[in-house]
Design a protein around this motif. Structure first.
Motif, PDB file in Angstrom:
ATOM      1  N   VAL A 150      -2.634  -8.928  10.322  1.00 43.58           N
ATOM      2  CA  VAL A 150      -1.458  -9.281   9.522  1.00 43.58           C
ATOM      3  C   VAL A 150      -0.363  -8.265   9.822  1.00 43.58           C
ATOM      4  CG1 VAL A 150      -0.536  -9.628   7.196  1.00 43.58           C
ATOM      5  CG2 VAL A 150      -2.914 -10.226   7.697  1.00 43.58           C
ATOM      6  N   VAL A 151       0.821  -8.750  10.208  1.00 44.91           N
ATOM      7  CA  VAL A 151       1.959  -7.885  10.474  1.00 44.91           C
ATOM      8  C   VAL A 151       2.976  -8.086   9.351  1.00 44.91           C
ATOM      9  CG1 VAL A 151       3.833  -7.299  12.060  1.00 44.91           C
ATOM     10  CG2 VAL A 151       1.597  -8.017  12.962  1.00 44.91           C
ATOM     11  N   VAL A 152       3.271  -6.998   8.625  1.00 46.77           N
ATOM     12  CA  VAL A 152       4.189  -7.059   7.488  1.00 46.77           C
ATOM     13  C   VAL A 152       5.539  -6.481   7.910  1.00 46.77           C
ATOM     14  CG1 VAL A 152       4.611  -6.357   5.106  1.00 46.77           C
ATOM     15  CG2 VAL A 152       2.262  -6.818   5.879  1.00 46.77           C
ATOM     16  N   ILE A 182       1.005  -5.815   1.764  1.00 49.90           N
ATOM     17  CA  ILE A 182       0.089  -4.778   2.242  1.00 49.90           C
ATOM     18  C   ILE A 182      -1.066  -4.601   1.263  1.00 49.90           C
ATOM     19  CG2 ILE A 182      -0.126  -2.303   2.686  1.00 49.90           C
ATOM     20  CD1 ILE A 182       2.830  -2.447   3.679  1.00 49.90           C
ATOM     21  N   SER A 183      -0.739  -4.569  -0.011  1.00 52.13           N
ATOM     22  CA  SER A 183      -1.774  -4.410  -1.034  1.00 52.13           C
ATOM     23  C   SER A 183      -2.749  -5.578  -1.017  1.00 52.13           C
ATOM     24  CB  SER A 183      -1.123  -4.290  -2.416  1.00 52.13           C
ATOM     25  OG  SER A 183      -2.094  -4.299  -3.438  1.00 52.13           O
ATOM     26  N   ARG A 184      -2.218  -6.800  -0.962  1.00 59.67           N
ATOM     27  CA  ARG A 184      -3.081  -7.986  -0.963  1.00 59.67           C
ATOM     28  C   ARG A 184      -3.960  -8.025   0.289  1.00 59.67           C
ATOM     29  NH1 ARG A 184      -1.169  -8.231  -5.467  1.00 59.67           N
ATOM     30  NH2 ARG A 184      -0.657 -10.127  -6.640  1.00 59.67           N
ATOM     31  N   ALA A 185      -3.380  -7.653   1.437  1.00 64.13           N
ATOM     32  CA  ALA A 185      -4.160  -7.657   2.678  1.00 64.13           C
ATOM     33  C   ALA A 185      -5.302  -6.650   2.610  1.00 64.13           C
ATOM     34  CB  ALA A 185      -3.252  -7.360   3.870  1.00 64.13           C
ATOM     35  N   GLN A 186      -5.032  -5.485   2.015  1.00 68.93           N
ATOM     36  CA  GLN A 186      -6.094  -4.487   1.877  1.00 68.93           C
ATOM     37  C   GLN A 186      -7.173  -4.973   0.909  1.00 68.93           C
ATOM     38  OE1 GLN A 186      -3.278  -1.073   1.201  1.00 68.93           O
ATOM     39  NE2 GLN A 186      -4.588  -0.062   2.693  1.00 68.93           N
ATOM     40  N   GLU A 187      -6.765  -5.742  -0.100  1.00 70.52           N
ATOM     41  CA  GLU A 187      -7.759  -6.331  -0.998  1.00 70.52           C
ATOM     42  C   GLU A 187      -8.657  -7.329  -0.262  1.00 70.52           C
ATOM     43  OE1 GLU A 187      -5.595  -8.004  -4.236  1.00 70.52           O
ATOM     44  OE2 GLU A 187      -4.888  -6.081  -4.995  1.00 70.52           O
ATOM     45  N   TYR A 212      -5.671  -0.392   7.146  1.00 65.31           N
ATOM     46  CA  TYR A 212      -4.208  -0.155   7.146  1.00 65.31           C
ATOM     47  C   TYR A 212      -3.781   0.640   8.384  1.00 65.31           C
ATOM     48  CZ  TYR A 212       0.311   1.851   5.829  1.00 65.31           C
ATOM     49  OH  TYR A 212       1.625   2.246   5.812  1.00 65.31           O
ATOM     50  N   CYS A 213      -2.675   0.215   8.997  1.00 66.42           N
ATOM     51  CA  CYS A 213      -2.094   0.964  10.111  1.00 66.42           C
ATOM     52  C   CYS A 213      -0.579   1.002   9.931  1.00 66.42           C
ATOM     53  CB  CYS A 213      -2.450   0.312  11.452  1.00 66.42           C
ATOM     54  SG  CYS A 213      -1.734   1.155  12.890  1.00 66.42           S
TER      55      CYS A 213
END
Length: 234
Positions: A101-103, A220-225, A230-231
């Motif tokens: 996922v690219v934010v 970012i928070s949802r993706a980590q959930e 994280y990068c």
């Protein structure tokens, strides 16, 4: 101990004060003067009408990564997505077992937009985003449908790091609605335009497959959930 606590408090207060002075020195409008309305689900979907939570739920694969892109950083935000896929493949993990996922948030939001918006609003100058080929402020989105040979890495050769190419490999891209709101208002003010008109045009000019999310931090928070490592890519 008491003196140390006071010093920490004083340093923190001085730091915040310098941040505020820095924002004033840049002559940016204060946040209070901008239309910072809440990012409701209705305001934070793409033209396809997809809900951001439903989009997040599409993250696939055993090995997952979220790339935090807050500003232009040469080719790295896109190269690292490709390197993650290539090196997983080299260790026996196919693309289908990887989720990336690219934010695109803060100063990196123009990468979510089509060439015509880069030209009309001089996004390369506004966001200090140079064209990797000309080394001058970009007048196009250099990472949308690049030509073969546009990106060559010593020892590796041509790398397919265009957004469209990465999307074909399953990489997911999203853009921060809060940044779209703030920066469209700033640019509108500088050009003597209506903020709502500029934001509407920016949203209409997003690249295919780019999901609007309430904020980059939200994504970012949802993706980590969803178990994404994280990068920082900015």
């Amino acid at each position: 101990m008491e003196n140390t606590d006071k010093e920490l408090f004083t340093n923190r207060r001085d730091f915040l004060g310098k941040m505020m002075l820095g924002a004033t020195a840049l002559s940016l409008p204060s946040f209070g003067a901008l239309p910072l309305y809440a990012a409701t689900p209705a305001a934070a979907v793409t033209s396809s009408g997809e809900d951001p939570d439903a989009w997040i739920n599409k993250i696939k694969g055993k090995h997952r990564l979220v790339l935090d892109v807050p500003r232009p950083h040469e080719i790295f935000p896109f190269a690292w997505a490709k390197i993650f896929l290539l090196t997983n493949e080299a260790t026996g993990v196919p693309e289908k077992d990887c989720g990336v996922v690219v934010v695109l948030r803060h100063d990196a939001i123009p990468y979510a937009m089509k060439d015509e918006l880069w030209a009309k609003y001089k996004l390369g100058e506004v966001f200090k985003a140079d064209d990797p080929l000309t080394k001058a402020p970009a007048t196009r989105n250099p990472f949308w449908q690049p030509k073969v040979g546009d990106f060559n890495v010593p020892g590796i050769g041509n790398v397919a790091i265009g957004i469209n190419e990465l999307q074909n490999s399953g990489v997911m891209f999203c853009v921060c609605n809060m940044a779209l709101t703030v920066y469209s208002a700033v640019v509108a003010q500088q050009m003597g335009l209506q903020a709502e008109d500029v934001k509407k045009e920016w949203i209409a000019g997003l690249l295919p497959g780019i999901q609007i999310v309430p904020s980059g931090i939200w994504a970012i928070s949802r993706a980590q959930e969803k178990n994404c490592g994280y990068c920082f890519a900015g």
